[in-house]
Write a protein that holds these residues in place. Structure first.
Motif, PDB file in Angstrom:
ATOM      1  N   UNK A  61      -4.470  10.705   3.969  1.00 14.93           N
ATOM      2  CA  UNK A  61      -4.676  10.183   2.470  1.00 14.93           C
ATOM      3  C   UNK A  61      -4.291  11.330   1.551  1.00 14.93           C
ATOM      4  N   UNK A  62      -3.614  11.031   0.572  1.00 14.73           N
ATOM      5  CA  UNK A  62      -3.113  11.959  -0.478  1.00 14.73           C
ATOM      6  C   UNK A  62      -3.525  11.603  -1.648  1.00 14.73           C
ATOM      7  N   UNK A  63      -4.094  12.338  -2.736  1.00 15.36           N
ATOM      8  CA  UNK A  63      -4.659  13.585  -2.485  1.00 15.36           C
ATOM      9  C   UNK A  63      -6.089  13.615  -1.416  1.00 15.36           C
ATOM     10  N   UNK A  64      -6.303  14.687  -0.980  1.00 14.40           N
ATOM     11  CA  UNK A  64      -7.518  14.802  -0.164  1.00 14.40           C
ATOM     12  C   UNK A  64      -8.791  14.594  -0.530  1.00 14.40           C
ATOM     13  N   UNK A  65      -8.835  14.756  -2.170  1.00 18.99           N
ATOM     14  CA  UNK A  65     -10.017  14.535  -2.763  1.00 18.99           C
ATOM     15  C   UNK A  65      -9.772  13.613  -3.929  1.00 18.99           C
ATOM     16  N   UNK A  66     -10.671  12.381  -4.006  1.00 20.10           N
ATOM     17  CA  UNK A  66     -10.296  11.519  -4.938  1.00 20.10           C
ATOM     18  C   UNK A  66     -11.386  10.798  -5.480  1.00 20.10           C
ATOM     19  N   UNK A  67     -11.582  10.213  -6.720  1.00 19.53           N
ATOM     20  CA  UNK A  67     -12.811   9.630  -7.329  1.00 19.53           C
ATOM     21  C   UNK A  67     -13.350   9.087  -6.155  1.00 19.53           C
ATOM     22  N   UNK A 180      -6.986   1.351  -5.362  1.00 22.36           N
ATOM     23  CA  UNK A 180      -6.598   1.537  -6.879  1.00 22.36           C
ATOM     24  C   UNK A 180      -7.577   3.088  -7.044  1.00 22.36           C
ATOM     25  N   UNK A 181      -8.549   3.360  -6.483  1.00 22.60           N
ATOM     26  CA  UNK A 181      -8.941   4.590  -6.734  1.00 22.60           C
ATOM     27  C   UNK A 181      -8.345   6.084  -6.215  1.00 22.60           C
ATOM     28  N   UNK A 182      -7.630   5.707  -5.242  1.00 21.30           N
ATOM     29  CA  UNK A 182      -6.468   7.044  -4.754  1.00 21.30           C
ATOM     30  C   UNK A 182      -5.512   6.975  -5.553  1.00 21.30           C
ATOM     31  N   UNK A 183      -4.824   5.766  -5.916  1.00 21.78           N
ATOM     32  CA  UNK A 183      -3.750   5.604  -6.993  1.00 21.78           C
ATOM     33  C   UNK A 183      -3.925   6.077  -8.197  1.00 21.78           C
ATOM     34  N   UNK A 184      -5.055   6.166  -8.703  1.00 22.74           N
ATOM     35  CA  UNK A 184      -5.368   6.364  -9.973  1.00 22.74           C
ATOM     36  C   UNK A 184      -5.396   7.861 -10.195  1.00 22.74           C
ATOM     37  N   UNK A 185      -5.484   8.557  -9.091  1.00 22.32           N
ATOM     38  CA  UNK A 185      -5.383  10.157  -9.289  1.00 22.32           C
ATOM     39  C   UNK A 185      -4.137  10.842  -8.855  1.00 22.32           C
ATOM     40  N   UNK A 333       2.985  -0.760   0.388  1.00 25.68           N
ATOM     41  CA  UNK A 333       2.980  -0.889  -1.163  1.00 25.68           C
ATOM     42  C   UNK A 333       2.426   0.509  -1.500  1.00 25.68           C
ATOM     43  N   UNK A 334       1.276   0.984  -0.962  1.00 23.73           N
ATOM     44  CA  UNK A 334       0.423   2.126  -1.289  1.00 23.73           C
ATOM     45  C   UNK A 334       0.567   2.991  -0.262  1.00 23.73           C
ATOM     46  N   UNK A 335       1.321   3.852  -0.220  1.00 23.20           N
ATOM     47  CA  UNK A 335       1.484   4.939   1.051  1.00 23.20           C
ATOM     48  C   UNK A 335       0.485   5.903   0.956  1.00 23.20           C
TER      49      UNK A 335
ATOM     50  N   UNK B 133       2.207   7.003   8.743  1.00 21.17           N
ATOM     51  CA  UNK B 133       3.493   7.577   8.428  1.00 21.17           C
ATOM     52  C   UNK B 133       3.397   8.332   7.465  1.00 21.17           C
ATOM     53  N   UNK B 134       3.829   9.564   7.457  1.00 23.91           N
ATOM     54  CA  UNK B 134       4.071  10.610   6.210  1.00 23.91           C
ATOM     55  C   UNK B 134       5.409  10.676   5.824  1.00 23.91           C
ATOM     56  N   UNK B 135       5.411  10.949   4.387  1.00 21.50           N
ATOM     57  CA  UNK B 135       6.872  11.034   3.708  1.00 21.50           C
ATOM     58  C   UNK B 135       7.479  12.188   4.457  1.00 21.50           C
ATOM     59  N   UNK B 136       8.833  11.946   4.321  1.00 21.50           N
ATOM     60  CA  UNK B 136       9.800  12.816   4.983  1.00 21.50           C
ATOM     61  C   UNK B 136       9.263  14.499   4.068  1.00 21.50           C
ATOM     62  N   UNK B 137       9.334  15.549   4.787  1.00 19.14           N
ATOM     63  CA  UNK B 137       8.694  16.734   4.214  1.00 19.14           C
ATOM     64  C   UNK B 137       7.473  16.977   4.507  1.00 19.14           C
TER      65      UNK B 137
END
Lengths: 338, 338
Positions: A61-67, A180-185, A333-335, B133-137
């Motif tokens: 998951x990216x970012x590693x910290x999220x709300x 949505x929480x992860x996308x939001x940050x 849709x939400x990588x 899957x993680x993005x290229x890079x």
């Protein structure tokens, strides 16, 4: 000249492309060494007939910290939930880290503390581990794999093939919140209101349902690919149709607004603390009552029914009286949502 | 201004820095959720008293294909071997992939085929899996985690604390081969002769040793950090000294030459198809005979003895009649070797 076929983000989305990769690449390559299905968890029999659930998941998951949480919470709760969805009591867990050179040790420490807290809350023990480091530029902070072992109580038989026409389809609460929480940050995306991830360990909720004595047919935590992916897989495995009532879907306004903005269907957005339960119609009320009495199931409700028509297909009755097909998401849709 | 402490390559080397990360970061962070040790594998009791071995490992070897094998072979054999070192019969395995976007599907297919072949050869079933899957890079080709479950036969008690003064220290064959094989195909490094990785599943060799009826005290496959790291860990856990006879160490000329060139000690170079066995002196001949009769143990020999002196320390008697301390490697000398 045709380009060499390559891995794309969609192969990791938990939808149709992920399924194709398993069916057309992994299963043929593994051959007779593979179990017939390479599902989210396996049921194994050892010793005197003890049934174990065994599951693995990697987290990027990216970012590693999220709300509402971190990759550490997800890594523990995700594997606990995979085990719980077969009715198992989660007991033991491994933790394996792939760290990028240069990651701050304070960040790694916070993540490990989140894992410890989540494991204590879920009553699982972290018993074995591994750490690898990749050079800077060959990774992205912290990747975590957890694998887990649980024991399935005698008499419990929960699996994706057991949905039957007439069964009620229940959801334990609001959908689409984690995604949505992860996308939001992420860079530049803010939806006004802060949405917190629903990450939670669901085995207690499962135990509450089983305590009703109901013959629970199928359980699934709708993570990547959301409720849509989980229900499509169940419909296919059980050869039933699923009919959802769109107005009964618990979609919070914040999730609905964010999905409008991003062009997403809330049914396809990841959850990390919700479950789908498919139970015989005559026990639906009893199971719903058990769910709503539990802190993690307060928003539970019935959202649909298994039917004999359109086997393998999920449809939603819309507010306008029509129906629409709820497809298996194709790609991602939400990588990197988990 | 002091720099923020960060992850460095040495944290993944399997030596002193890896041990510090476990002791000073993971164990305190996990708190009461952690087992007392987070070792290469855990022994768990379930059901009627069935003892399971449970192990996890992530693989990030670079390049993914090297003389004698691939990341796929390593991923299966590595986890089989971790299980076998507790005397367990390996039965079930998970496979979890983190793929970099853009990885050729043909490469992924070759890797999966290697995994299938290795699993068949070892008699383990691949029962559950995951793909991200993680993005290229953000990644580097293919990272694989495998976790495994085996069953430990009744009466078998093998563990790193059981070495006793007087015990014989055996090795199943030539050391340092895997590390040199991987290094030899990295940019610009060629050592004239091709060295092939020794990657192999060792549970058959363990079974052959146990069939002698000997009370095998300790088994260890000396991977990252090599024989030096494994023996140091055993010496510390068992509170014994270990005395090696340097001239008895089976170091092939190719490995010796490559190590001279790179400034490495062959004792610190990774193996992927060798084991260290520590057995009572009076059964050493019997166990050695069983090893040398097995195809994977033809080069087996005794390399040293456990002693009461210098507990926790490994020394080697040199050809000149002196002794030298064989230390736990501090950082990572051969990065991404497995």
């Amino acid at each position: 000249m045709r380009a060499t076929p390559a891995v794309v983000m969609g192969h990791g989305g938990g939808g149709a492309m992920s399924a194709e990769l398993v069916e057309h690449l992994f299963l043929p390559a593994y051959g007779s060494a593979a179990a017939a299905e390479l599902g989210d968890s396996a049921v194994l029999t050892v010793g005197d007939g003890t049934r174990l659930a065994f599951s693995t998941d990697s987290f990027v998951v990216k970012p590693m910290f999220f709300p509402g949480g971190s990759i550490g919470d997800l890594a523990v709760n995700g594997t606990v939930n995979d085990l719980a969805m077969s009715g198992a009591t989660p007991l033991f867990m491994s933790s394996a880290f792939i760290l990028q050179e240069g990651t701050a040790l304070t960040d790694l420490g916070r993540i490990a503390q989140d894992m410890g807290a989540a494991a204590r809350a879920a009553g699982v023990r972290l018993v074995t581990g591994d750490t690898k480091v990749v050079d800077s530029g060959s990774g992205d902070g912290v990747y975590i794999n957890t694998s887990g072992i649980g024991v399935i109580p005698a008499g419990v038989d929960i699996g994706p093939r057991r949905a039957a026409p007439g069964d009620a389809v229940l959801i334990s609460g609001d959908i689409g919140v984690h995604g949505v929480a992860v996308m939001s940050c992420r860079d530049g995306l803010g939806f006004g209101t802060t949405v917190e991830s629903d990450t939670a360990a669901l085995h207690g909720l499962v135990a509450a349902m089983l305590a009703t004595g109901a013959d629970v047919h199928v359980l699934r935590d709708p993570t990547r690919g959301g409720v849509a992916a989980s229900l499509n897989e169940i419909a296919t495995a059980s050869r039933v149709g699923v009919e959802l009532i769109e107005r009964d879907l618990p979609v919070p306004d914040t999730v609905r607004d964010a999905c409008s903005l991003l062009g997403l269907d809330p049914l396809q957005v990841a959850n990390e603390g919700k479950l789908i339960a498919i139970v015989p119609a005559d026990s639906a009320d009893r199971v719903l009552a058990a769910l709503t009495e539990h802190p993690l199931g307060r928003g539970a409700r019935r959202i649909g029914t298994c039917v004999t028509g359109h086997p393998g297909m999920v449809v939603a009755r819309t507010g306008l009286g029509g129906t629409r097909v709820v497809g298996l998401p194709v790609g991602e849709q939400l990588p990197r949502i988990c």
